[in-house]
Design a protein around this motif. Structure first.
Motif, mmCIF file in Angstrom:
data_model
loop_
_atom_site.group_PDB
_atom_site.id
_atom_site.type_symbol
_atom_site.label_atom_id
_atom_site.label_comp_id
_atom_site.label_asym_id
_atom_site.label_seq_id
_atom_site.Cartn_x
_atom_site.Cartn_y
_atom_site.Cartn_z
ATOM 1 N N ASP A 149 29.480 47.488 33.093
ATOM 2 C CA ASP A 149 30.477 47.899 32.102
ATOM 3 C C ASP A 149 31.758 48.373 32.776
ATOM 4 O O ASP A 149 32.776 48.544 32.114
ATOM 5 N N ALA A 150 31.705 48.628 34.078
ATOM 6 C CA ALA A 150 32.903 49.063 34.796
ATOM 7 C C ALA A 150 33.890 47.911 34.886
ATOM 8 O O ALA A 150 33.519 46.742 34.799
ATOM 9 N N SER A 151 35.160 48.250 35.066
ATOM 10 C CA SER A 151 36.170 47.226 35.305
ATOM 11 C C SER A 151 36.043 46.743 36.743
ATOM 12 O O SER A 151 36.040 47.564 37.665
ATOM 13 N N VAL A 152 35.944 45.441 36.922
ATOM 14 C CA VAL A 152 35.833 44.891 38.268
ATOM 15 C C VAL A 152 37.192 44.337 38.680
ATOM 16 O O VAL A 152 37.816 43.576 37.932
ATOM 17 N N VAL A 153 37.655 44.741 39.852
ATOM 18 C CA VAL A 153 38.894 44.215 40.406
ATOM 19 C C VAL A 153 38.538 43.440 41.664
ATOM 20 O O VAL A 153 37.919 43.989 42.580
#
Lengths: 353, 353, 353
Positions: A149-153
């Protein structure tokens, strides 16, 4: 070069990873991840560049600090060394007031045979907000983005993409020339293996620039041929493949030299470094072929005397240090756009397959 | 030992580094770097010690935090391991509210062949405020300081200098004896190779103390002779070279034992560790020759049973832990002095050649 | 398994370490260290779990940040790799507003031959507030706690204890079943060598649960026998040793699978991984023997397909990710309880021998 399907092995488990390929649908907002620029519309790219301009102003203040991401946790997870990129992200997160935690491959539980999947699920369970990933395997950040659910960069994945590098390159060019559309960009070097090359070609083309590349034949994909212009079926429609570097540089508004990887030479893809420097190296004589005031760029770290001569690397046309400075602002814009409070809907977003 | 010219090789590039040598001109303010104490006037040193006294008070508070350097970025760049020094700087920066980012040599792009120069230029482009550098090559921090707008703090360079160690040693002595002028300081051990020895001899002499050293003949520079007092041409005018350790310790107000490096012994510069301990080790019997209440110091980490016996190392006269505690306060004073807001003129300062 | 006396060698020095053994006196408050749960009364454990419930609420906020430990310094000192545990402590400390500094064994001065004792004394001299220690040798955190004023938190020591893991396991079970007393807990796996097993058996027994273990005979202490129930003299009075895993799981409210260490197999303590999986692996068929709604737990990292099958590992009964999430809250509760301001008496506390 698009849609690579690759295999990642970490310890016991072997995972098949598929990258998303070209998904240019920009209607889905808010965006949760930044994996590749080909996911973004020109409007989204422009919005990020505008946001970066505001962030750059913050980095120029005497007190470089905003509480914008206070109470957010950003993890940098680097499976390859890169001081410059990791420090840039770490500084960007800290200026925004986030807590930044560094994880490196050697320090990670992957040495205990934990699979990449379980590492990601573990970090995700800690309710982190963003995961900045560098990985030697193309597609790894896509795989990760499907399981958190985290934003992946994506901070660079194999030979595939390095989207924040391309954003900072766009930002740097825009600062100097204004509208990128119609400008001529020459990219010289390791086109086949460089994620910077791939990301930058797509990014500059998307913003309307005319891109030409030049490199030894051995560093081109097999199906490409020097002296031709690619058609749309390749995913790089309109890309010119110059027969020699002078053709590429002549009349260019931007000349970008790419790093030559020692590994390419070891694999027999390159002539001697001296011959490479003679035939493809960017020096004062070649820069004189470009337009007046053309910018000289390099993603760093530079091999001075090989793909770039020291005089032009540190000369008046060089914007290499400016690229690094802009990198912090661009990464602030990316982290803020993905993680800022009030973006609670991002968890319910469905922009990834 | 002064003005070393050395060669630093990182990857492809080889850089010639010159240290500034003895530059005692104190008229140039504000100072931008802390590279060596021989750059500083006695007034500047006294000001730093006074500032450290205030910082020590902050470290004794229940809430150890000030916003003095909020919005500043400090990078520790360690090309040699040193937990104690790195943690001390990191804590100092964080107590002052700065963002601290750690870079280690193994994690840095130098493994990609990036030259030290380009690493520094990259970090500098990120607009960092201070660069705390430890490097195995003498002079590296000088070289770096010539290529960055950031404040460079030398955290130990080769055999050359370790100025914050000397400042904390001065601070510790001053706390106990008041005025350092006229006090007798005995330094025992690895004089030839120890940056602590070199920095401390210069620092205590500059503050008016009478310094005597004792060590095996093999650990003295060739042109020095035991039983003599050096003249000014050596850069250490007035330094006494005692024939044996008892002569040095007798009547001393401060006895400082230096760490014996295993490498010295491997190179044949030392007798056996047992013989070293017998002839130069500081123990209770030797401490009894010093003045009543003389201080026992050691820069750490200690080889107990070699250059120092365990009973005195942890005895009533030992101020070894106090040195560590004072180290945090001294580094806070240094970072604050170099980086505090309002010091905008530091960027235009020209105190370095 | 209690009261191990072991030897720790770091460089030159060799230190004999004694663990405190069973010290259940709960009258001494406030507590300074968290070394093992057998030190804690049930009331202290319940208080920590109650505190963790409040912390969990903080971690669920959009802005995960409190100034509770502002101005406090927490050092994580890991002599073994563990990304998940180190990141969990680092995030816990940062959410509470503390400064967190990471020290790893390879980066620490132990590579210069500094003894563990001197490393601890050095960090202690820096006036740090908490030292979170993971060490491969049982008892090392006890040794450290005897030589520092900082609060020591055991983050896993050899085969001995891992108290925050047990607290998060208790917390996770309590969240689902309410009162732990009288509940049936099945623990399957590496009982002899697992610090998690030892800590969890003691913790669940202390809270009144009925604990049964199952494992290959070769992974039991010599003096224990499958099919028996241990008496109080073992320190694990009432612990049932099931002859086979189905007996242990049948009727259980909680099934905990432990990680199989590759080292055990290399040492000949295990049959093939396939046979281990057949005879002791937790899968859907075995989970069906447990009570309806029984929880499936694993301390991670999981070897899927060995001690746990993938379907149950990621199935509806699995609380594995919840364990990780709760770990941050539990560690916040521990750090806050040990280090919070106003606990000034902790420095004069004498709760350790």
């Amino acid at each position: 070069m698009a849609n690579p399907t690759i295999t990642v092995g970490n310890g016991n488990a072997t995972e098949v990873i598929q990258t998303s390929g070209d998904k240019a649908d920009a209607n889905v907002t808010p965006r949760r991840h930044l994996l590749d620029l080909d996911d973004l519309s020109t409007k989204e790219i422009t919005d990020l560049l505008d946001s970066a301009a505001g962030m750059l102003e913050i980095t120029n203040r005497d007190v470089r600090k905003t509480p914008a991401l206070r109470g957010k946790t950003i993890i940098t997870m680097f499976f390859e060394n890169s001081t410059r990129t990791r420090v840039s992200f770490e500084q960007a997160g800290k200026i925004l007031g986030a807590d930044v935690i560094n994880v490196t491959a050697s320090a990670s539980s992957v040495s205990k045979g934990e699979s990449l999947l379980n590492t990601v699920k573990t970090l995700q369970a800690m309710q982190i907000d963003a995961l900045v990933v560098r990985h030697p395997h193309s597609g790894a950040p896509y795989f990760i983005s499907n399981h958190t659910d985290a934003s992946v960069v994506n901070a660079g994945d194999g030979t595939h993409a390095h989207p924040t590098q391309s954003l900072l390159d766009l930002f740097t060019v825009r600062t100097h020339v204004g509208d990128i559309a119609g400008k001529k960009i020459a990219i010289v070097g390791d086109v086949l293996y460089s994620r910077v090359a791939r990301s930058d070609i797509l990014a500059f083309q998307k913003m309307g620039a005319e891109v030409t590349v030049s490199c030894p034949n051995t560093l081109l994909p097999d199906e490409w041929q020097l002296g031709t212009t690619l058609d749309a079926s390749t995913g790089f429609g309109g890309l010119k493949l110059a027969r020699n570097v002078d053709d590429a540089v002549e009349g260019a508004d931007v000349v970008m030299a790419l790093r030559i990887q020692q590994e390419r030479q070891d694999a027999g893809h390159l002539p001697s470094l001296r011959e490479y420097s003679d035939r493809w190296g960017i020096n004062a004589k070649r820069m004189a072929l470009a337009n007046d005031g053309a910018l000289l760029m390099h993603p760093g770290p530079m091999n001075e005397g090989v793909e770039i001569s020291s005089d032009v690397a540190h000369g008046a046309q060089s914007v290499v240090e400016e690229q690094v400075r802009n990198g912090v602002a661009v990464r602030m814009a990316v982290l803020y756009t993905l993680c800022a409070p009030g973006k609670s809907s991002r968890l319910s977003g469905g922009d990834e397959a």
